[in-house]
Write a protein that holds these residues in place. Sequence first.
Motif, mmCIF file in Angstrom:
data_model
loop_
_atom_site.group_PDB
_atom_site.id
_atom_site.type_symbol
_atom_site.label_atom_id
_atom_site.label_comp_id
_atom_site.label_asym_id
_atom_site.label_seq_id
_atom_site.Cartn_x
_atom_site.Cartn_y
_atom_site.Cartn_z
ATOM 1 N N THR A 47 50.820 36.202 22.537
ATOM 2 C CA THR A 47 51.067 34.834 22.993
ATOM 3 C C THR A 47 52.551 34.726 23.342
ATOM 4 N N PRO A 48 52.930 33.704 24.111
ATOM 5 C CA PRO A 48 54.331 33.597 24.544
ATOM 6 C C PRO A 48 55.297 33.402 23.377
ATOM 7 N N SER A 49 56.551 33.770 23.611
ATOM 8 C CA SER A 49 57.561 33.631 22.563
ATOM 9 C C SER A 49 57.873 32.179 22.268
ATOM 10 N N PHE A 50 57.780 31.335 23.282
ATOM 11 C CA PHE A 50 57.974 29.914 22.965
ATOM 12 C C PHE A 50 56.736 29.103 23.323
ATOM 13 N N GLU A 51 56.557 28.034 22.558
ATOM 14 C CA GLU A 51 55.435 27.119 22.731
ATOM 15 C C GLU A 51 56.012 25.729 22.965
ATOM 16 N N ASN A 52 55.160 24.822 23.458
ATOM 17 C CA ASN A 52 55.579 23.429 23.481
ATOM 18 C C ASN A 52 55.906 23.005 22.059
ATOM 19 N N LEU A 53 56.981 22.273 21.914
ATOM 20 C CA LEU A 53 57.411 21.841 20.587
ATOM 21 C C LEU A 53 56.275 21.110 19.864
ATOM 22 N N PHE B 26 63.162 27.159 15.526
ATOM 23 C CA PHE B 26 64.245 27.189 16.516
ATOM 24 C C PHE B 26 63.821 26.415 17.758
ATOM 25 N N LYS B 27 64.560 25.355 18.081
ATOM 26 C CA LYS B 27 64.239 24.553 19.256
ATOM 27 C C LYS B 27 65.062 25.024 20.453
ATOM 28 N N ILE B 28 64.451 24.979 21.608
ATOM 29 C CA ILE B 28 65.143 25.400 22.836
ATOM 30 C C ILE B 28 65.581 24.162 23.606
ATOM 31 N N LEU B 29 66.842 24.176 23.979
ATOM 32 C CA LEU B 29 67.415 23.057 24.725
ATOM 33 C C LEU B 29 66.773 22.984 26.115
ATOM 34 N N ASN B 30 66.419 21.783 26.544
ATOM 35 C CA ASN B 30 65.890 21.647 27.905
ATOM 36 C C ASN B 30 66.919 22.129 28.921
ATOM 37 N N LEU C 140 60.711 28.275 19.582
ATOM 38 C CA LEU C 140 60.305 29.661 19.365
ATOM 39 C C LEU C 140 59.171 29.735 18.346
ATOM 40 N N ARG C 141 58.272 30.670 18.589
ATOM 41 C CA ARG C 141 57.153 30.961 17.681
ATOM 42 C C ARG C 141 57.653 31.094 16.238
ATOM 43 N N TYR C 142 57.014 30.399 15.315
ATOM 44 C CA TYR C 142 57.424 30.408 13.909
ATOM 45 C C TYR C 142 56.536 31.347 13.089
ATOM 46 N N ASP C 143 55.289 31.461 13.527
ATOM 47 C CA ASP C 143 54.366 32.435 12.942
ATOM 48 C C ASP C 143 53.351 32.808 14.019
ATOM 49 N N LEU C 144 52.372 33.636 13.671
ATOM 50 C CA LEU C 144 51.368 34.001 14.671
ATOM 51 C C LEU C 144 50.087 33.183 14.517
ATOM 52 N N THR C 145 49.991 32.432 13.437
ATOM 53 C CA THR C 145 48.744 31.731 13.131
ATOM 54 C C THR C 145 48.522 30.525 14.033
ATOM 55 N N VAL C 146 49.532 29.676 14.131
ATOM 56 C CA VAL C 146 49.390 28.469 14.954
ATOM 57 C C VAL C 146 49.216 28.829 16.437
ATOM 58 N N PRO C 147 50.030 29.748 16.981
ATOM 59 C CA PRO C 147 49.767 30.146 18.372
ATOM 60 C C PRO C 147 48.360 30.744 18.555
ATOM 61 N N PHE C 148 47.879 31.461 17.547
ATOM 62 C CA PHE C 148 46.535 32.026 17.629
ATOM 63 C C PHE C 148 45.494 30.902 17.670
ATOM 64 N N SER D 227 48.390 23.155 25.043
ATOM 65 C CA SER D 227 48.675 23.744 26.357
ATOM 66 C C SER D 227 49.789 24.768 26.179
ATOM 67 N N LEU D 228 49.946 25.598 27.189
ATOM 68 C CA LEU D 228 51.015 26.596 27.177
ATOM 69 C C LEU D 228 52.307 25.958 27.658
ATOM 70 N N ALA D 229 53.433 26.434 27.160
ATOM 71 C CA ALA D 229 54.711 26.001 27.720
ATOM 72 C C ALA D 229 54.770 26.483 29.168
ATOM 73 N N LYS D 230 55.349 25.662 30.018
ATOM 74 C CA LYS D 230 55.412 25.940 31.454
ATOM 75 C C LYS D 230 55.986 27.339 31.728
ATOM 76 N N GLY D 231 55.316 28.075 32.611
ATOM 77 C CA GLY D 231 55.861 29.377 33.014
ATOM 78 C C GLY D 231 55.594 30.502 32.028
ATOM 79 N N THR D 232 54.748 30.237 31.010
ATOM 80 C CA THR D 232 54.420 31.310 30.062
ATOM 81 C C THR D 232 52.936 31.645 30.138
#
Lengths: 461, 461
Positions: free
Chosen positions: A44-50, A66-70, A100-108, B7-12
């Motif tokens: 799964t992608p390294s970052f997800e929607n917050l 870890f939050k990513i700045l817009n 950023l992904r915090y674990d693999l469970t929620v993205p799974f 949903s997936l984060a845009k572009g991922t």
Amino acid sequence: MAIVKPSLAKGTRDFSPSEMGKRNFIFNTLKRVFQKYGYSEIQTPSFENLSTLTGKYGDEGDKLIFKILNSGDYLSKVSEQVWSEKNSVKLIPQISEKALRYDLTVPFARYVVMHQNDLAFPFKRFQIQPVWRADRPQRGRYREFYQCDVDVVGSESLLNEAEFVLIYWEALLALGLKDFTIKINNRKILTGIAEIIGKPELIVDMTVAIDKLDKIGLEGVNKELLERGFTMADLEVLRPIILLEGSNDEKLASLKKVLASSEKGMQGIAEIEEVFNYVSAFKVDEKVLERIVEVDITLARGLNYYTGCIFEVKTNEVAMGSIGGGGRYDDLTGMFGLKDLSGVGVSFGADRIYDVLEELDLFPKLTVTSSKILIVNFDKESEAFSIPLLSALRKEGIAVELYPTAAKLKKQMSYADAKRIPFVLLVGTEEMESGELTLKNMESGEQMKVKLSVLIELMRD
Amino acid sequence: MAIVKPSLAKGTRDFSPSEMGKRNFIFNTLKRVFQKYGYSEIQTPSFENLSTLTGKYGDEGDKLIFKILNSGDYLSKVSEQVWSEKNSVKLIPQISEKALRYDLTVPFARYVVMHQNDLAFPFKRFQIQPVWRADRPQRGRYREFYQCDVDVVGSESLLNEAEFVLIYWEALLALGLKDFTIKINNRKILTGIAEIIGKPELIVDMTVAIDKLDKIGLEGVNKELLERGFTMADLEVLRPIILLEGSNDEKLASLKKVLASSEKGMQGIAEIEEVFNYVSAFKVDEKVLERIVEVDITLARGLNYYTGCIFEVKTNEVAMGSIGGGGRYDDLTGMFGLKDLSGVGVSFGADRIYDVLEELDLFPKLTVTSSKILIVNFDKESEAFSIPLLSALRKEGIAVELYPTAAKLKKQMSYADAKRIPFVLLVGTEEMESGELTLKNMESGEQMKVKLSVLIELMRD
């Protein structure tokens, strides 16, 4: 451009070739076992929607994401109201929509829900990817580390639990470990215990206290139970449970007596028995099973999460926390609106396993995947003679390199040494005339003369 | 907790088992080739200190770097002065000190400088990791994508360049591509051309214009050159260079005439000739070499960066941009204070290669690493009979699974189908009695009766 003295971001690590080789040994071993049991890899992608991540790990967890700045003019969307408050927490959703992904469970879980129409259930997947946590870095704790998860969703069969016992067993043996314990418990047993005491609401307090038996002893546990709302009469009922001893069969037999009046508790016991029966059916020797798998009713990891069997794995060869764990969860995907999909899974603590193998010196020698042969470059003539040798050896799949200039022999030899290249080939005037090349074993120091065809045979295995 | 429709984060992208299998086929093929040429794998962290990355990719690049918000009360360090301005750009350094990897080159330079005392030079490394860019997502362009880089630093020998030609060649063939072109140029030739015209300061304008020959033709290029400060007389000198034709030898011969008065230019030609000589020494057929490698002096990628040979690779089987490129850089690590370390490297465009292989249907059939056999679960009896079969097959390294419940046969068959499991094993009453198992080939539909020992032999290869 000003010159920056470079450094690593706090809590992160580089992986040099030797470390990569070792880590790949662990990952490849795990993958091979997972695949043998019918599990397939996803990423799964390294970052997800917050919004996908927040609220899933508790308040403390949320802070560690870890939050990513817009991108772009990210402040343009900040309301004056929020701006005027200058509050770090309130500002986050206005300037960050990814994390950023915090674990693999929620993205799974997110993956399963989004792909539910394309997946063949039971869906068996493994996933080996880094996760990131804004923890305070300390020895053995990093802000970027790998998780190795293997889960099946959409099947309630306890055959899955039994296969996870076998997966742990086979994988840890393949990694070179010899003495380890796979602990098993069942959430329903804990529920049953709380029921027969008549305090189902205190299940968490009870397990937190019982879990400390190893550290604080029976007296300490009793003291804590009293503080947490249990009575002396409760302690009487709990004592045989806390002090449960003997073989797995004996433990289960004792539990059956105590929990006879709790349907839930008896169900938990029956589930563990069924897992054992399945494991035995794989022709696992009873004695081996008894040595490796241990019923441990103090085991309570992730209590709010697991609903059936709970696992934890410890090595007995090195003092180290658990090197793996997992269990069954009845509602993984409920957080994303997909109900009633039961799953069970385990994970391997790759960093800790790495440290254990290092401490026990269990990594195979040739995990560093460098060249197998370095051809020494004496001069233009030997270089010209050696280049076709490169072709011939590589055609056979043998990793080989020619030192790219005619540097001093000593320099070339220490290059081979530093890269742990096991063999050096010397092609001087004599060798070019006779066609017999000088092969030096870098470990033993031995030298021998070989023709190319013999060299290929020697290097092939 | 509110239910979020995920949903997936845009572009991922998610990578499902079949995509993972295909991507791993590409990565494993590349790794095997890199290792055969003596390159070792490293990995660097996903995020770096922001100061490590900023200023390395130009102003546009800086904007596309994903910044990570500081943890905790990140606004507490923001000065009143900066706060009052509410300026997105100025605020960044006060609330963010980390950023996601934008490419593999800068982290590699940082790695080399930090580890310089532990590395054996020439240091040959490859690195296959995702990078992140806040680009506008569009077809084929993602915000998270993999780069595959292979570089050697600390060696000026052109043997390295020659080996990169071979690496490209061998890797692309191994991936199944048949018709591709490895273009080669040399920065010194471009410098030489600008020199003989007497306008070295216009080298970038010149190459930008010449690079468009394919698209806008000679007239277009001339027009652009005039606009960019060249004279009609310059165009006369440039014409034979722009329209360079014939074999590589013929091109180099023409260039030698034109560039005779430029020492730099002649050096560039000599370097390409030496690379060709090295490649030939690997016993590469001259005709094959001529077909695959092409001198192309319009090639100018990364002009501010490369100092010697420049490479670019194109497939001729599908309309697609370049699927790889690279070159020699004389001062990679200078940005971090380590001077005079020459390097050369190339990269493979994994996403584009994926699309090309998909379009040409070149992925091997069994890249999806699921089970090789599904054992159908008819009832408790057949389940009990089948579990020891699982053990026996897995012991031989064969990936096999038993459907975990006695679901309808149709459901189990479509499960095998969806997972592309090639064989299904049916163990009914008859089979249990005779010990002859029914094996069904899911592709051909054929069924045969086999004993376990025969099954193992069949599945092994």
